[in-house]
Structure formats: structure tokens, C-alpha cells
Design an enzyme around this catalytic site. Sequence first.
Site, PDB file in Angstrom:
ATOM      1  N   ASP A 119       0.805  -1.220   0.000  1.00  0.00           N
ATOM      2  CA  ASP A 119       0.000   0.000   0.000  1.00  0.00           C
ATOM      3  C   ASP A 119       0.838   1.271   0.000  1.00  0.00           C
ATOM      4  O   ASP A 119       0.403   2.291  -0.512  1.00  0.00           O
ATOM      5  CB  ASP A 119      -0.975  -0.010   1.184  1.00  0.00           C
ATOM      6  CG  ASP A 119      -2.075  -1.049   0.985  1.00  0.00           C
ATOM      7  OD1 ASP A 119      -2.811  -0.935  -0.005  1.00  0.00           O
ATOM      8  OD2 ASP A 119      -2.182  -1.983   1.789  1.00  0.00           O
ATOM      9  N   TYR A 148      -9.769  -0.655   2.479  1.00  0.00           N
ATOM     10  CA  TYR A 148      -9.291  -0.580   3.856  1.00  0.00           C
ATOM     11  C   TYR A 148      -8.940   0.827   4.292  1.00  0.00           C
ATOM     12  O   TYR A 148      -8.534   1.647   3.480  1.00  0.00           O
ATOM     13  CB  TYR A 148      -8.013  -1.419   4.027  1.00  0.00           C
ATOM     14  CG  TYR A 148      -8.271  -2.743   4.689  1.00  0.00           C
ATOM     15  CD1 TYR A 148      -8.527  -2.809   6.049  1.00  0.00           C
ATOM     16  CD2 TYR A 148      -8.260  -3.923   3.959  1.00  0.00           C
ATOM     17  CE1 TYR A 148      -8.768  -4.029   6.662  1.00  0.00           C
ATOM     18  CE2 TYR A 148      -8.502  -5.143   4.563  1.00  0.00           C
ATOM     19  CZ  TYR A 148      -8.755  -5.187   5.922  1.00  0.00           C
ATOM     20  OH  TYR A 148      -8.996  -6.383   6.521  1.00  0.00           O
TER      21      TYR A 148
HETATM   22 CO   LIG Z   1      -7.698  -7.169   7.372  1.00  0.00          CO
END
Ligand SMILES: [Co+2]
Lengths: 690, 690
Positions: free
Chosen positions: B315, B399
Site C-alpha cells: 500500500d 481498507y
Molecule cells: Co484485514
Amino acid sequence: MALDRLKSVADHVAGTRSPPHPFDPLSNAEIETAAHIIRREHGKIHYNAITLLEPPKKEMLKWLEDPARTPRPARIADVVAIAPGGKVYDGLVNLEEGKITKWTALEGVQPLITMEDLQVVEHICRKDPKVIEQCIISGIPKEDMHKVYCDPWTIGYDHRFGSNVRLQQALMYYRPHVDDSQYSFPLDFCPIFDADKQEIIHIDIPEVRRPLSKAKPNNYHVASIETDSGYRKDIKPINITQPDGVSFKVDGRVIDWQKWKVHVGFNYKEGIVLNNITYNDNGVIRPVFYRLSLAEMVVPYGNPEHPHQRKHAFDLGEYGGGYMSNSLTLGCDCKGAIHYLDAAFVNKAGESMTIKNAICIHEEDAGILFKHSDFRDDSVIVTRGRKLIISHIFTAANYEYCVYWIFHQDGTIQLEIKLTGILNTYAMNPGEDTKGWGTEVYPGVNAHNHQHLFCLRIDPNIDGPNNTVFQVDATQGPGDVGSFENPYGNAFFAKKTKFTTVKESISDYDGVTSRTWEMANTNKLNPYSHKPVSYKLVSREVPKLLPKEGSLVWKRAGFARHAVHVTKYSDDQLYPAGRHVPQTSGEPSRGIPEWIADGDANIENTDIVLWHTFGITHFPSPEDFPIMPAEPMTLLLRPRNFFTRNPALDVPPSYCSTPSQVAGQGAVLDAADKMSKLVVAGGEAKCCSK
Amino acid sequence: MALDRLKSVADHVAGTRSPPHPFDPLSNAEIETAAHIIRREHGKIHYNAITLLEPPKKEMLKWLEDPARTPRPARIADVVAIAPGGKVYDGLVNLEEGKITKWTALEGVQPLITMEDLQVVEHICRKDPKVIEQCIISGIPKEDMHKVYCDPWTIGYDHRFGSNVRLQQALMYYRPHVDDSQYSFPLDFCPIFDADKQEIIHIDIPEVRRPLSKAKPNNYHVASIETDSGYRKDIKPINITQPDGVSFKVDGRVIDWQKWKVHVGFNYKEGIVLNNITYNDNGVIRPVFYRLSLAEMVVPYGNPEHPHQRKHAFDLGEYGGGYMSNSLTLGCDCKGAIHYLDAAFVNKAGESMTIKNAICIHEEDAGILFKHSDFRDDSVIVTRGRKLIISHIFTAANYEYCVYWIFHQDGTIQLEIKLTGILNTYAMNPGEDTKGWGTEVYPGVNAHNHQHLFCLRIDPNIDGPNNTVFQVDATQGPGDVGSFENPYGNAFFAKKTKFTTVKESISDYDGVTSRTWEMANTNKLNPYSHKPVSYKLVSREVPKLLPKEGSLVWKRAGFARHAVHVTKYSDDQLYPAGRHVPQTSGEPSRGIPEWIADGDANIENTDIVLWHTFGITHFPSPEDFPIMPAEPMTLLLRPRNFFTRNPALDVPPSYCSTPSQVAGQGAVLDAADKMSKLVVAGGEAKCCSK
Ligand SMILES: [Co+2]
Ligand SMILES: [Co+2]
């Protein structure tokens, strides 16, 4: 913050109140009634403890199910008393019938050491000629004996004296001035106190003598800090206010908060006991835990030289986490809107005593509970969480243990423990080598290595009492890279090992697999995941018990040999190192090792208890002295496959916008806290408003 | 909470401000200047990044030592650009001289995917005939293509396409209504997007098809909760106010708080960068860390079926934790008195962009800092702590990562990360077996197992740059029970293993020994303990990398193979998976494995960097859906033998009484918070005042 161990101002008005909840601790009146009943039959006797005998679980589960139509379980006082001459009695008193239903003399056991037992030792030490002699050898003149102090400790087990004589060992200190911290002036000898004779019967004297340190006092009180460095002047206040009061309701000792319900008990050994914990899942009251408590702890010290091996206090079983509880003060120990509960105990004479404000119940903001932004349009939800904290703090001689039971809105229960207070210290000579068994934290002060190992007793009730425990390990899938079943080598899964017998359940932590333990109800599957409803124990501070197999600590603290033991539920199995811990020899090893027996008992799909030992290994450093910044430790009990969705979805968000609202259709929800302020920090001329 | 990725309203007034601190991120003006200089020479080009090239450490250390008399390090822009046709350039621009000092074309590498790169894919997918065909097969009529969404992910590495073509994989979803959560409606096929051609070049289609789920939407927005269950109505406000403002000072981006000083940087990859962290130890400014940052992360998924092995986002290196930062909102993300910092970036066209309020700086009450009561007389000290929190939140598609850098008064630095947001999901058929690689969190929704592994880059500066790392294991003393050296079997000690070469430093976590790592300055001993001054890394969430040795993830995420690697400092070693991460094949493995080389480099008593990989393994459950309650993770950097005493002793106590004050001589200090209130919870008639 005055001395708040008050004798009861007799709360004796009987009959005017509704009857106590069967889990309620004995009231002052009940304690005095029990003592009265015993006194009538057995005359003058010293009381060690009078506490609630919790009702049998079977009976209690029935009552909880339908309190209106089930007979209320009897109020029974569980009594420990010591007769003149030292004989110990375990007794039971039925308070409603006014009858002693059990009165058993015990051989070779010692009940725990009370605050009253502790208080007396120092005074006797100061007058004892042998102690005075040793003080003179240490460099303390006879006329300065009032400057000599001692922290009386349980003796552990000393084979020279056995278990029949009630003993304490006196860890000796000196204070140049009454306000000086004694822990910078440890003395090198260790008197042994006989509680029956009320005298010093022996002194352990090291081969190498270590006279009183000549270092300057090392203090933390106001006058000393003002002289040393002054106080920091740049901390601006943070005010935490709850203008509308708290979000919980209190019915007796049952707390109702954010779908949780829990009965808050308290006893002299464990301190806080949480009973009958349930969660309201869309109108269905679902049981989660029947009982949670810290049931025992042991603090083994790692210096192999005699008599330091005796330092391995069982602070709960040998002193009592309840007995040592602090009376808490508003705005110091907790901030915000606080609800306190008092604790009632018996004293030696059979009178009831009260610790005011022994339990603190309050809420705190818990930061972000959940958040998500859509990267396409910045539509967003931000929801802040709240937690309920039920806490107490106990002082075990030098150390402080702050125990926080924390309830979260997402169904998680957290146990946080903060260690603070003062290191136990021993004398050392200038230039002496600690040999790695301790650290010189101040000139002449050796703080020995030690562990703080706690035993959490979990009595799960996951949608009912019949539960099964699984060990869960993050595990690589089978097959090498390039194989048919794992072509890319990336497969991994949660390997679940079911514990069917007690023997199988004896397990250690494994950091490599991020091991957790699931308490599951295999009779009930989650409708989406088709996995059993469960709560998972997530605990990462799980050191190995460092005293070796066969050592005194290993024998006495059987519970600490492994991270997890699961036993079949039994009403009388509450204390994992045994009911009476002081001076046990470890042969046989009391508590869990006894209950394990051959280990063949079935623990699958039945009423079970999970015992979890966790804690930290503490290698002191000068930063921990003269008073230790709190060291936190935490573990979680998290719902897994218990709910069908995030149970906190209905917590009102601070801000929520949907894509259509971002596109201008309809108003977004903006319930952000309007109390927060932007600040111009450092006096810059520009305001940083958004 | 509107779209706060604003184009700069040109902060171009040069010369009127004091020059930037050499660690300051490039300003909007500097970014546009760099783009202007490049445009002049290279014409129209797409900018991927323009960020500060931090000054060489040697030069910077000199400047920090004596800024008045040392030449100010030059402002250099570090540029990544993509020319039409896809050629990638790494460039450097000296902003003061207005000169390009480096301009290198790279072969076979792909710079990270920007927000602009991401945004475009969905629109192209919706119009692509092959995607439309697959949607129809899934049960979505052609006219509903506006209800089809995709989260574009980096492709990891797919050998069929290699590294030369810039690719994204499109994880496909459907929304019945624009406001419905798409993660309950995953589609089963995966288009591959070519960023150069701006088209779909391939679609991965599974052998077993999984048509669109017919389940009801599963939402968390206001309208849905109001329809489902309504919101909880029993949460009373907790107000946190700081009427006198904050306790920190801000000088540019240098924060001065409670003896700490730290420069708060920010870049597009790492997000927050903390530089030149010092602690004022009684007037002596002691360096602690030269630089702290989250340098990389990887999120491998554990489903072995093609193409799910491609799901292992880096990320930071593949998207940028800075680029994905949220614009924070008062009273939502943080409470109290808040100081924000903005973040400036370049867009594709070479204009500067601003994320308002990207960094939040605020204080929180930290509970009890230390406490001790004397059991003799209840003389007591209670001191409450305070913490400073420097935080940002970034959204990586589904997320959310909330990153909190926390400074404590006792010299501890804590990194806390909260994981929230939404599970990545994949389609499943009714009754389909997840085979253990995922969990059905909602009908038709399979959430795959995954790990979140972060790499913390620690550049220690413990009383100077020459440091040494020791691995510390709690270890039993030698000798069996009954032996001469360990007669009671209770001996234990902190076994310290010195890392002298890089090879020796490659180490894993050991939960059994409560392993920690000490960064020490062996040239300076603590005057009391005679041990080297040090900071200890205490990290307990350290799972093993589960993808197997030789797997794609193992090869690409070399940093994640072990918990700790220590390397010799080098200015150009910032990114442990390499400078350009997307589509690396892992052959050779970039970053740390390259830097390790033969592992023989000396790391003893020299300038070093410690790389620490930590995180969690996530086996989803229905409780994590449709939006996940925050899961916290934490680690500590604690001073050990660094100070001669608890450095927080001078924090004003809430309450302090000495024995002589308890005995009536002199006034105790009662500075307890007078804002806290006792509450009559549940409307009982009696007040529980102390
Ligand atoms: Co997770
Ligand atoms: Co300790």
C-alpha cells in the site's frame, strides 16, 4: 485520600431494602451477622475472611433464567478464621437460617496475610534485639530504629520452617527522613516473623555484608521535585465533562451499558468479579461469560542467591487483590463522570470494614470505532467509539496494579493492567557485580529481575454453558510453491485444534502462528459463516514461566506452567494455586495441577473454564526508579462468528455522507462534536481553520 | 468533509517567508517550480511524484548541530515522471539553482499508481465490450453498467504481462443502488487494465462461475441503519475541552512538547515522517531518533486460486500512504484542541494539489502515569499522564489505516495503527465451500484470509549516530534445580546478543522469550546501571510471513521475511521493497535483500537502520462486515538505561501526600481535576459522594 479503610458505620437496617442479588458481595451487615453467628458458637477467634460463597452454578443459571419463579439462592458466608494458637478453620454460615453449616479445622495450611497481619511486623522488628543488632552492623545506630521499615512478604515456602507455623519474611529498609523513599535504602538481612508468637524467630544474613547505602535520598514527593528540577509548567488542562451524565444504568450492582449487562462483584482475593455478562443482540439477550476474574498471580524473582528465591509473591492468593484495594479519588484515578462502588470486608475482630470507592465505573471516548471513505467521491462514514471501564487498583507492598475491565461497543471485552509503583530493591555494595540477576537502578540499589504472571479465569457462557475450546494457529497451506494445491505458495488458513480432553488443552503461546484460543458453542453455527459462535482470546504478552521445572515456583504456581489450561467446570475450583496459598510446599501442587488429575476428563461441548496465564518479564532499568512509569499490558476477548454483522453499526456516526448525498441529493449527517477546536499552536498569526 | 484534494490556490509569494526547514516537505510553490523547470526542458510529461529529496544525513547532522553557522542544505525535488508512450524517468531538480541535476530513463519499472491513475479505470471498464459481456454473464444487463464499480489494484506481478506495460487489475463490484455498499456484491471476473493504452487488455475468468448475489444489500449508511434497527439513543456526550489551548508549541513543522522535539515531515509514500527526535534531559538536548516512518507494507491474501495470488498490495510502495491520506475533520477523527498540517503533492499535469488537514496533532489524557500508596499510612502520589498524538489516516481502496505516532512523558514513543474500513471480498455461490481460504461473511460474500504486514523504518540516533543493536531474550539461568549456581532453579536473566554484521541481525520474533531489540550507544554507559544507553523495541504483533519461501510475495516483499533486519545507514536506502514497487517480479528481490548483499557489512557501533516488520493475520468473520470495527495494533520504543531516573517525575501530580503530611505536618498537594463529577447512575436517590 485519607485513610479510607473505615469501620462500617453500621448499615444494619435490615429488611428495608430489596434483597441482594445472589452475586452481590456480602454487605457489612451480612458480614457482621456471620461473625456474630460464629462468635456465639466458637467464642473469640481471629477472622481472616468472610466473603460470599457464590451460589452453585446450576442453581444460579436457573435463577438467572427466571428470577421471578425460581427460589432465590441462599446467602452463604464463606469464612476463614484462626483460633488462638494458630489453628485454621474453614467455615460456611447460612445467613438466612443463621446456622453454621460447615466448620473444619485444617492442618498445615495458612490462609492469606491480611493488612492487619502486615501492619504489625514492622513494629515488632524495630524492637527485636536481633534485628537491632543487624541494623547496627548495617550502620544504623540503635536510637534510629524508628527509621527502619519493613515490607512484610509471605515467605513463599522455606523448608526449614514448613507450613505449620504462620510466617512472614521482613524485607528491610531505612528512611533517613520519614518522607524519604525507603526503596533507595534496602538493608541486606531478612528477619522471619512468626505470626502466632508475634516475634522474630530467625534472621537470614548474607555471607557478603552490604552496609547501608550512603547515597543521597532518591525521592518523588513534591518537596524533592521542587528542589531538584521544579515541576513542568507547560501542561495545559484537558477537561473531560459529561454534562448529561453517564450512558450506563445501575440496578444494584448490575450495570447496563450499550447492550452489555454485567454484575460487578468483588471479593477480598480477586478484587473485581464480573458475572453473568450478556449482550443484547437485536432484542435477544445472549449470554457471553458466566464469570470473569483475575484469579491468581505470581511474581517470581530471578536472583538465585538465598534467600531471594523466596520472593515469588502470589499477590491474590497470599494477600488478596480486594484486601489491598485503594480507595479511589475523583479526578486522580479516573476522570469524567464517575460511579463508585465500595467494598466491605471483615477485620480480625469480626467487625465489618469498608473501603470507600474501591471500584470505579466510568466511560471514556475510544477514538475511531470505524471509518471508511470511498476514494471515488470521498463519501464517508466516521463513527467514534465509547468504552465502559470497571477498574480497581491494588497496592502490593511496593507495587501497584491497576486493573481495567473494558467493554467495547463492538462486542469486545478487554482486560488492561497497568503496572506502576516501586521496584522491590535489595542492597548492593559499590562496584558489586549484579551478575545479570538485577540492575543497579541507583547507587547501592539492586532491582532484581522478575516476572508478573497473572492468571485470568474465564468461565465462558457462549450462548449457553456447553462450550468447546479450539486452539487457532495461522498456518501455511499444504504444498510447495508450484504444487497443484498451492501453485503460488501463498495459501494460508486458520488451523483449528479442538481440545477434547484436559490434557490436550495444556498449551503455550506461539508468536509465530499468532496463536489464539476460541471458546465456541459448537451447537450453534453462525448463519453466514457456518462456523460455531465463539469468543476468541487474543493475548500477546505471554512469557514462559522462567523458574525451571521442579523449582519451588514451578511447583507452587502450577497454573503458570502453561498459557492455557481448560478444565471442566466445578463450583469449588476458583483458585488456581489453591484455596490457601501461603507456605504451600508445592508438593502436591495445589489448584490446577490437582484438578487436571490424569487429564482425561472430557472438555468438549460441556461446561468448562479456561485458565489463561499472561504477563511480562521485567528487567529493571533506572527509568523505573524511584517510581515506575505505568507499564501497560492488555488482552482481548473478541466475538468471532458470534454476530451476523458488526454489532456496533447502530452507534450514531459523527459524520456520514453517501455517494448520492455527495452528489447533492439529500443532506449528509453531520453530528461531529462541536466542542473540539482548532488551535493556533505556538502563537502563529494565521488560523488554520478548514 | 467535502472533496479536499484541492488544487493549490498558489502560495507563490516567494521571499516573504523564512526559508523552509531542510526537512520540510516541498511547498506547493516548490512543487510547481520543479514542474516548471522540467517542463521547460522536457515538455509535456505526466508527473507521478514530486517530493523532497531529504538532505544527505552527514550534511544534515552538521546543520542540525549548528544551523546558524552551517550552510543550509539545498532544496532538491525528487521527481518521477512518465513520458507519453510509458517511458519512466527518475529526476532531481535543484530548486535554488533552477537546474535539473539528474534525469534518468528507467527500463522495466513502474512507479506507483496515483489516485488519478486509479480513478480512470472504472469508467473504462464500464464501456469495455468484454467487461459488459462478463457483466451480462453475471446477470447484470447492459443498461445497468453504471451500477458496476471497480477497485483498481496494482497487479502484483503477472508473468504473462511482465513489468514493461503499466497495468492495474480491476476488482469488480456491483451496486443495486448508488448508495449500496458494493462489497456485498463482488463479481467473479477480473479485467486487466493497460494504463498506457488506457484499455482493458485481458479478463481473468474463473472456471467455476459465480453470478451476482441475490442477497439484500448490506449497508452501514444512515438510511439503512434507521430502517434496520434505528440508532442507539443512550450515548451521552463526553466533552473534551482545552480552554487554555494545547501544551505544545509549533515552529514551522517542529513540534515542541513536554521535553520532546520532533520535525513532522510528510511524503506521498510514507505519509508522516518524524525527523530529528530529541528529548531535553535536564537541559541537555539528547538525540533519540534521526528518522521514524512506516516505510512499506504488504497485504498478502491466502487464497491459492488464480488470480487471487495477485492480491498482495504494497500500500505504501504501490499507492502511497501520503497520496491516499484523508482530509481530517474536527470532532470526528480527533477530539479536543487540534492543530492540523496540510499536505502538498503534484498532480499528473504538474500542478500542485493540497490535502487539507492531512495530519492531526493533538493531546490526550493518558490515564495514570504513576501511582504509589504506602500501605502503612496511605500516603500517596497519583500523577496522570498526557500524550501527544501525530496522526494521519489513509484509505487503500477498501481498507482504512489510522496511523498514530504517540509521544509519552516517560520517554516512550508508541506507534499505534488501527485497521478499519471494509474487507476485500470475492463472490461465492450458495453452498460453496471456502476451503478454509476465506469466510462467508454475508450470503454470497467470501472474505479471503490475509495479513497486514508493516515495515517500520527506525533510524536510531541514541546519543549520536553510532549505535549497536542487541537482541534481548528472557532466559533461564544455567544449572538445574539443586545445582551450585542455580540451587532453587529460579535464576533468569536478559540474554543479550550483539549484532555485529547484517547477517547476524536477521531475526524473528520469539514470544517464549518475550524477545525485544535494544538500539544502544555502547560508547555511553548509564552512570547507575553501567549499561549502554538504549531504546528498546517492544513489539508483540509479529506474525510470520505466511506465503512460502520462493513464492511471489516472499520474493517481492523481502523485508517481510523476518521481524528485524539491521543495515548500515545509506542515504538512498529508504524503501525496503525498492523505489518503484509495482510489477516487480521479485527477481532480484528489491530493497532489503539487495542491501543485505553477502550480509558481512559491519553494523556494530556505526550508523545503522533497523527495519521492523510487524502486523496481524486477519481471518475475517461476519463481525468485520459490512464495515469493520477498528482493530488496534501497537508497539513501543522505550528508553532503557537511557535516563538515570524516571524522566516524568517532574510531571505535576494530581495528589501527593507524604507520611509526615498524613501525620498532620504540612499541607498535602491536592491538584485533582475539579471537573470530574460523581454521578448518581440509574437515578438512585442516594448520592455516592466520598
Ligand atoms: Co484485514
Ligand atoms: Co515489575
